[in-house]
Scaffold this active site. Sequence first.
Site, mmCIF file in Angstrom:
data_model
loop_
_atom_site.group_PDB
_atom_site.id
_atom_site.type_symbol
_atom_site.label_atom_id
_atom_site.label_comp_id
_atom_site.label_asym_id
_atom_site.label_seq_id
_atom_site.Cartn_x
_atom_site.Cartn_y
_atom_site.Cartn_z
ATOM 1 N N GLY A 177 -12.319 -37.495 -93.889
ATOM 2 C CA GLY A 177 -12.559 -38.314 -93.006
ATOM 3 C C GLY A 177 -13.877 -39.077 -93.231
ATOM 4 O O GLY A 177 -14.587 -38.839 -93.986
ATOM 5 N N GLU A 182 -10.025 -43.058 -95.425
ATOM 6 C CA GLU A 182 -11.205 -42.090 -95.943
ATOM 7 C C GLU A 182 -10.455 -40.944 -96.483
ATOM 8 O O GLU A 182 -11.038 -40.473 -97.467
ATOM 9 C CB GLU A 182 -12.063 -41.480 -94.506
ATOM 10 C CG GLU A 182 -13.057 -42.528 -94.159
ATOM 11 C CD GLU A 182 -14.125 -42.593 -94.661
ATOM 12 O OE1 GLU A 182 -14.556 -41.743 -95.643
ATOM 13 O OE2 GLU A 182 -15.020 -43.548 -94.667
ATOM 14 N N GLU A 219 -11.638 -39.788 -100.284
ATOM 15 C CA GLU A 219 -12.110 -38.495 -100.518
ATOM 16 C C GLU A 219 -11.365 -37.598 -101.191
ATOM 17 O O GLU A 219 -11.881 -36.713 -101.993
ATOM 18 C CB GLU A 219 -12.610 -37.810 -99.205
ATOM 19 C CG GLU A 219 -13.646 -38.286 -98.328
ATOM 20 C CD GLU A 219 -14.145 -37.606 -97.272
ATOM 21 O OE1 GLU A 219 -13.574 -36.481 -96.907
ATOM 22 O OE2 GLU A 219 -14.670 -38.272 -96.370
ATOM 23 N N PRO A 228 -22.234 -34.538 -77.173
ATOM 24 C CA PRO A 228 -23.281 -35.053 -76.012
ATOM 25 C C PRO A 228 -24.673 -35.313 -76.653
ATOM 26 O O PRO A 228 -24.972 -34.875 -77.786
ATOM 27 C CB PRO A 228 -23.524 -33.535 -75.295
ATOM 28 C CG PRO A 228 -22.205 -32.613 -75.681
ATOM 29 C CD PRO A 228 -21.765 -33.405 -77.054
ATOM 30 N N GLU A 252 -14.369 -31.444 -104.629
ATOM 31 C CA GLU A 252 -13.263 -30.568 -104.733
ATOM 32 C C GLU A 252 -12.575 -30.714 -103.396
ATOM 33 O O GLU A 252 -13.088 -30.644 -102.353
ATOM 34 C CB GLU A 252 -13.686 -29.026 -104.904
ATOM 35 C CG GLU A 252 -12.388 -28.213 -105.084
ATOM 36 C CD GLU A 252 -12.741 -26.828 -105.151
ATOM 37 O OE1 GLU A 252 -12.000 -25.963 -105.328
ATOM 38 O OE2 GLU A 252 -14.193 -26.449 -105.198
#
Length: 156
Positions: A43, A59, A63, A80, A106
Amino acid sequence: RDIRESGPNMTTFTIGCFAVIFDEKGRVLLSHRRDLDIWNLPGGGLESGELPPEAAVRETREETGLRIKIKRLVGVYGKPHRDELVFVFTAKVIGGMIRATTEADESCYFKLSKIPDNTIPKHVERIYDAFKAPKNPCFRWQDGLSAREWIKKLNG
């Protein structure tokens, strides 16, 4: 007013979008980053003109080499003290082959009991949220170190 416009009273959020992909044996797909010695869910960041599920699909392909189809929203996670939201989805593989990419050297599947120690803790929490498969998505804060801060602490 277009929500993408900025102004003195507007906050710019970073939006991340990740996929949790389980294989037929219940193992989860993780990618090992080239820039840091850590494993994470496939992602990354939302690009202009994308919806979060589209970003997770793009993504993951970038990847891992895999084409996926989004199944459901696991949750939306806030960080936060940071203007960042993360959307996490479960997905299934519909094509492609796992390969090394410019972002990950990998990618492979791991049993939940064998997730590498150098997997980002926030990602491990998200994996277990997906594994538990609640009826409704969760919306919660994820406190703790950033990935870079965490790896620095891990390496001493």
